[in-house]
Structure formats: C-alpha cells, structure tokens
Write an enzyme that holds these catalytic residues in place. Structure first.
Site, PDB file in Angstrom:
ATOM      1  CB  THR A 169       3.693  34.422  41.080  1.00 43.29           C
ATOM      2  OG1 THR A 169       4.739  34.110  42.001  1.00 43.29           O
ATOM      3  CG2 THR A 169       3.915  33.655  39.796  1.00 43.29           C
ATOM      4  CG  ASP A 225      -1.837  24.131  40.382  1.00 40.09           C
ATOM      5  OD1 ASP A 225      -0.798  23.914  41.040  1.00 40.09           O
ATOM      6  OD2 ASP A 225      -1.842  24.776  39.323  1.00 40.09           O
ATOM      7  CB  SER A 252       8.228  37.370  42.473  1.00 39.66           C
ATOM      8  OG  SER A 252       7.072  36.596  42.249  1.00 39.66           O
ATOM      9  CB  SER A 276      -0.359  27.416  41.817  1.00 37.18           C
ATOM     10  OG  SER A 276       0.716  26.556  41.823  1.00 37.18           O
TER      11      SER A 276
HETATM   12  C1  LIG Z   1      11.582  30.746  42.552  1.00 40.34           C
HETATM   13  C2  LIG Z   1      10.335  30.087  42.159  1.00 40.34           C
HETATM   14  O1  LIG Z   1      10.052  28.978  42.607  1.00 40.34           O
HETATM   15  N1  LIG Z   1       9.558  30.762  41.293  1.00 40.34           N
HETATM   16  C3  LIG Z   1       8.275  30.221  40.822  1.00 40.34           C
HETATM   17  C4  LIG Z   1       7.181  31.259  40.891  1.00 40.34           C
HETATM   18  O2  LIG Z   1       7.508  32.319  40.020  1.00 40.34           O
HETATM   19  P1  LIG Z   1       8.059  33.749  40.466  1.00 40.34           P
HETATM   20  O3  LIG Z   1       8.072  34.529  39.189  1.00 40.34           O
HETATM   21  O4  LIG Z   1       9.401  33.484  41.047  1.00 40.34           O
HETATM   22  O5  LIG Z   1       7.118  34.255  41.526  1.00 40.34           O
HETATM   23  O6  LIG Z   1       5.957  30.675  40.454  1.00 40.34           O
HETATM   24  C5  LIG Z   1       6.000  30.237  39.086  1.00 40.34           C
HETATM   25  C6  LIG Z   1       4.619  29.713  38.746  1.00 40.34           C
HETATM   26  O7  LIG Z   1       4.288  28.603  39.527  1.00 40.34           O
HETATM   27  C7  LIG Z   1       7.094  29.191  38.895  1.00 40.34           C
HETATM   28  O8  LIG Z   1       7.157  28.849  37.541  1.00 40.34           O
HETATM   29  C8  LIG Z   1       8.418  29.764  39.373  1.00 40.34           C
HETATM   30  O9  LIG Z   1       9.412  28.796  39.322  1.00 40.34           O
HETATM   31 MG   LIG Z   2       1.164  24.754  40.918  1.00 43.40          MG
END
Ligand SMILES: CC(=O)N[C@H]1[C@@H](OP(=O)(O)O)O[C@H](CO)[C@@H](O)[C@@H]1O
Ligand SMILES: [Mg+2]
Length: 529
Positions: free
Chosen positions: A491, A274, A489, A64
C-alpha cells in the site's frame, strides 16, 4: 455488456502517463489527484463483475488509515468479501490502460475470457470523509454507467458497512444502514441479557477524524441504554488520521490526540479512517498499553471456547489466522494455552479470510486490528437446529450476527470485545495479562524499487535481493528471542521491517540493523537508517 459508450466516457478520465497504479494489499491507493481514471475503470470493472456473478457488487472510495490527501478504492464481491483475487489482474490491466482505446480493448478481453453475459449490472458505491470523495464517486458512477450498469449511491459509509450491505443484498436480507445498526444492537443485547456488568461501562474511542465517528454517534444513545457509554474523541474537527487513529496508535504506540490526560484507568479504543480496524489501549505513563488485533483474537478465541463448552455434540474446529506480524507470544498462547489451530498467511485480510473459511469458526486478525470471526454455513445450520433447547447455540448464533461476517469491522469489533469482557467477567488488566507481548519494532525503508524485495514462507523469508536474508539471519541469531522479516508494502512505496526480541532495546537494535541491511542490499534512497 454494452461497451458502445465506454470510449467517450473514458475520455473524461484520462490517466496521467507516468502513473502506474497497482492493485495492492487491499485495492488501489494513491494521491487523490491521480485517481479519477483508476476509479472510473474500477466502476466499469465492478459492473462487469456484477454481470459475471449475477449479483450486486460494491465499491468504496477510501484510503483507510492513510493521509487525507490520498484516496483509493476497495472493491466488493457480491458475497460481501473483497474482490476475488483472480480478478485483481483485470483490475491492474484496466487501471494501467494508457488511453480510451486501450480501456476498451482491456474490457473486451475481459468480456471474452470471462464470458460476461449481458443483463442488469448493479454496483453499490460508498465513500469515506475525504474531500476528494465527491469527484471520485462521480468517476466510479460514470464507469458503471459507461458499460450500461446501474450505480447505487450509498453515500458516506464505513468500508465494513458497505461490505455488510452488499452481503445482505446477496442473501436477500434487509440492507439499509438502519438494519445494519439494529442487527448489531439486537445481537449485543441478546448476548448480554442476564450477563451485563452491574455498572455502566465507559469506553473512550479515538475515531481518527474519520467516517466511524459519525456512525458511532448514531449508536451512542441506544448503547448507553444497554450500559455502554461511548466517549467519542477525534470525531471530525481535526485532520483525518493525523496523530490519531488505529494505525497511529498501533505503530507509534503513542496516545492519540484528544486522549491525553484521561487517566490510566480509562478504557480506550482507536479505530482507523474507514473504521475497519480496531485496537484497544490503556494510557500508561507517557505512552500506552496496547491491546492489538492479536489480543482481540485471543479474547475472541477464549470467549468462543467458553460458549462452546455449553454445546452438545461433535467438537467445533476453531482456527485462528494470523500473519508474520502477529506477536510471537500471541501465537504461542493461542496454540499452546488455548489449543487452537493457528495458520500464518501473507499480509492482507484477503489471505487471512481465505484460510478462515476453512474452519467451523475462523478467527482472523492482523496485528493492526483488522479482522473478524467467521462462522461456517454448516455450523450455523447445526446451531439453528439446537437453538430452541440450548442457550449456548443461541449465544453462538447471536455472536455470528454481532460480528460482521463480510469483513473486519471496528464498530462490530467494539461490541464483540465489550460482550466478551463482560461475559468472561474480565477487566482490561486481566485481558492484557492473558499473555505478555514480546517487545517489537516496525520500521520502513524507502528504496529505489521495492519490487526487488521478494519473499516466501508467508513473507517470513526474503528470496531477493542476494545477501539480504543471510545478513538478516545473522542479526537475528545475535538477538535473544529474536525474530525479524522484511517485505515490500502493498500500500505504500516502502519496504517494511519487523523485529521482535526479549527486550525493547533488542527489538529496536534488530529492526535498525535489518533496516540498514535492506538499505544496503536493496538500493535505499534518502538518509540511511
Ligand atoms: C504491516 C501492516 O500493518 N500492513 C497493512 C498494510 O499493508 P502493507 O502491504 O503492509 O502496506 O495495509 C493493509 C491494508 O489496510 C493491511 O491489510 C496490512 O496489514
Ligand atoms: Mg482501514
């Protein structure tokens, strides 16, 4: 499921011993070099899922909006939605199996507990533009075949394209890339017939140097004929997601590369690597005026309400689903001005999607621009009955075709915004002033172990570590119109901090104070914020 070849195949994809992948907010994501074992096992998992559901599943190799050196995998159920959450635990266990024996044991357990039947498994596999894609697609394919399934290699696609194609297969409808484009174009043309602006509309699009650039290029000639001229930037010469793309624009609030000097009147949009996220912006001084996912949700709600005014019969329930990252002003506008029901869920579109399907029309967007609009089967059926006599029903049906019904889709999202602005006869300025965003700030804090931060109430309150929420509350109380929350997070290896306040200085100070509290109470590493 035939597991006789699994161990031998699995030996080709050993997991490095200290790598402990975790199925995060949207699948697995890590440095690409670590991922072959994970992607191989996900291939096998999605073949099992195909047998379980008696449907075709999907797998996209992508990280992504993350850097080029990362990669990841997103998993698709036959419905075109993300892998059902009950199966995430199998994905985690398989990905963390230490060796081929363990991989076999985990799949055997899965086979027993889910009563996986034998039969024909089929998994559609796509990838984004990353260099590591070829090797990882090979691993995914090998994983599917290792359990006797058939891998359908779909090549370079945006994540939402693959989701859409899997959904079409499920519905027995055409599922080629050509039909993806033609179906959106038909809906776009139908919605604008008799309503198009008199002059051609120009839109500059920052394509993040990702897979969306080439796909938008394919649409350029037909859209130009329909009065929408796309001026594509960051189409692949530069580095993926570096200094450009929807995540950069939304979080850093800076003009992306190749977009300086376009003039303050230029209408601009930015998609991610993506192409499942979309934000709009207008250049403003040295920075920009952002139209984020919340603004897109508000525009969509306003447009849908205007269409519903022409519809006879019982009222249609519209729900708007947001997360704690939604700007407080947007929530207020949707609830108080538009009278929509607003539901707040934890981060990650899988959570928003789950709530959106409960409404006749469920509009869901994360502030970062990931989202879509879902129409319930009942409503679609009612609209089909009415369409011969009611133009509003025809428009709403076309809208359900225009907006990707599987997942958030930047390409389809652009068409939605363009149609809504033209049909509502609205300029970007008018769209921007539907409500004024409260100033906000997002920060990241690196800590020893982010899992010690746990949250409740749709992530708006921290339960652990001790003292974190109390200190956060005190900081919020000192800030006019202050609101703040923290969460680990799903991710990245960080704790995220969000703050908003009546002034930018207030939001910045609140975010910094909270970041320091996180650093102090959750064992921060590196320099203090
Ligand atoms: C604050 C933020 O933008 N968090 C994003 C990010 O997740 P985190 O769990 O925050 O890393 O990536 C995800 C997948 O793309 C998306 O769904 C989410 O909104
Ligand atoms: Mg994406």
């Amino acid at each position: 499921m035939d597991l006789s070849q699994l161990q031998a195949a699995s030996k080709q994809y050993p997991k490095s011993p200290d790598f402990t992948p975790s199925y995060g907010t949207a699948g697995f994501r890590a440095a690409a070099a670590l991922l072959p074992s994970t992607v191989f096992r996900c291939g096998a998992l999605m073949a099992a899922r195909s047998l379980k559901t008696d449907g075709v599943t999907g797998l996209v190799v992508t990280a992504s909006h993350n850097p080029e050196a990362d990669n990841g995998v997103k998993l698709v159920d036959p419905t075109g939605y993300m892998l059902c959450q009950e199966w995430e635990v199998y994905a985690d266990r398989l990905a963390n199996a230490v060796d081929p024996d363990d991989v076999l044991a985990e799949l055997q357990k899965l086979q027993d507990s889910e009563c996986i039947p034998s039969g024909h498994a089929e998994v559609m596999i796509a990838h984004d533009t990353r260099q590591s894609a070829a090797e990882l697609v090979g691993a995914a394919r090998c994983g599917v075949e290792a359990v006797g399934g058939a891998a359908v290699l779909c090549g370079l696609l945006t994540t939402p394209q693959l989701h859409w194609m899997v959904r079409q297969r499920h519905l027995g409808l055409p599922c080629s890339e050509e039909s993806y484009f033609s179906s959106f174009l038909r809906a776009y043309e139908g919605l604008l017939r008799g309503h198009a602006a008199s002059e051609a509309q120009v839109l500059i699009i920052d394509c993040a140097n990702g897979v969306g650039g080439g796909k938008l290029q394919q649409l350029q000639p037909q859209l130009a004929q329909l009065g929408l001229e796309l001026d594509l930037r960051n189409c692949g010469r530069g580095v993926l997601n570096e200094g450009c793309g929807a995540d950069f624009v939304q979080k850093d609030r800076q003009l992306p590369l190749e977009c300086d000097g376009v003039g303050s009147a230029a209408r601009c949009a930015s998609i991610d690597g993506d192409a499942d996220r979309l934000v709009y912006f207008l250049p403003h001084g040295a920075g920009l005026r952002l139209f984020d996912g919340d603004k897109i949700a508000a525009l969509a709600a306003l447009f849908i309400q205007s269409l519903l005014e022409g519809l006879q019969g019982p009222s249609v329930q519209i729900g708007v689903i947001q997360t704690a990252y939604a700007n407080g002003s947007s929530t207020q506008y949707l609830r108080d001005t538009l009278g929509c029901q607003v539901v707040i869920t934890p981060t990650g579109v899988k959570h928003l999607h789950e709530e959106a399907v409960k409404f006749d029309i469920g509009i869901y967007f994360e502030a970062n621009g990931h989202g879509t609009v879902l129409f319930s089967p009942d409503l679609l059926q009612r609209l089909r009955k009415l369409q011969a006599n009611e133009p509003a029903a025809r428009d709403l049906l076309a809208l359900a075709d225009l907006v990707n019904q599987a997942v958030g889709d930047a390409i389809s999202g652009i068409l939605l915004v363009e149609v809504a602005l033209q049909r509502l006869n609205m300029t970007m300025a008018a769209w921007g002033s539907l409500y004024a965003d409260l100033p906000s700030r997002q920060l990241k804090v690196t800590v020893e172990d982010r899992s010690i931060v746990t949250t409740t109430d749709a992530e708006t309150r921290a339960m652990t570590p001790d003292g974190l929420q109390e200190s956060l509350d005190q900081a919020v109380q000192r800030t006019p119109s202050g609101r703040a929350f923290v969460r680990p997070s799903g991710t990245e290896d960080v704790v995220r901090v969000y703050a908003e306040a009546s002034t930018q200085e207030g939001a910045d100070l609140l975010a910094k104070t909270v970041a320091r509290v996180v650093y102090r109470t959750a064992s921060g590493v590196g320099p203090a914020p």
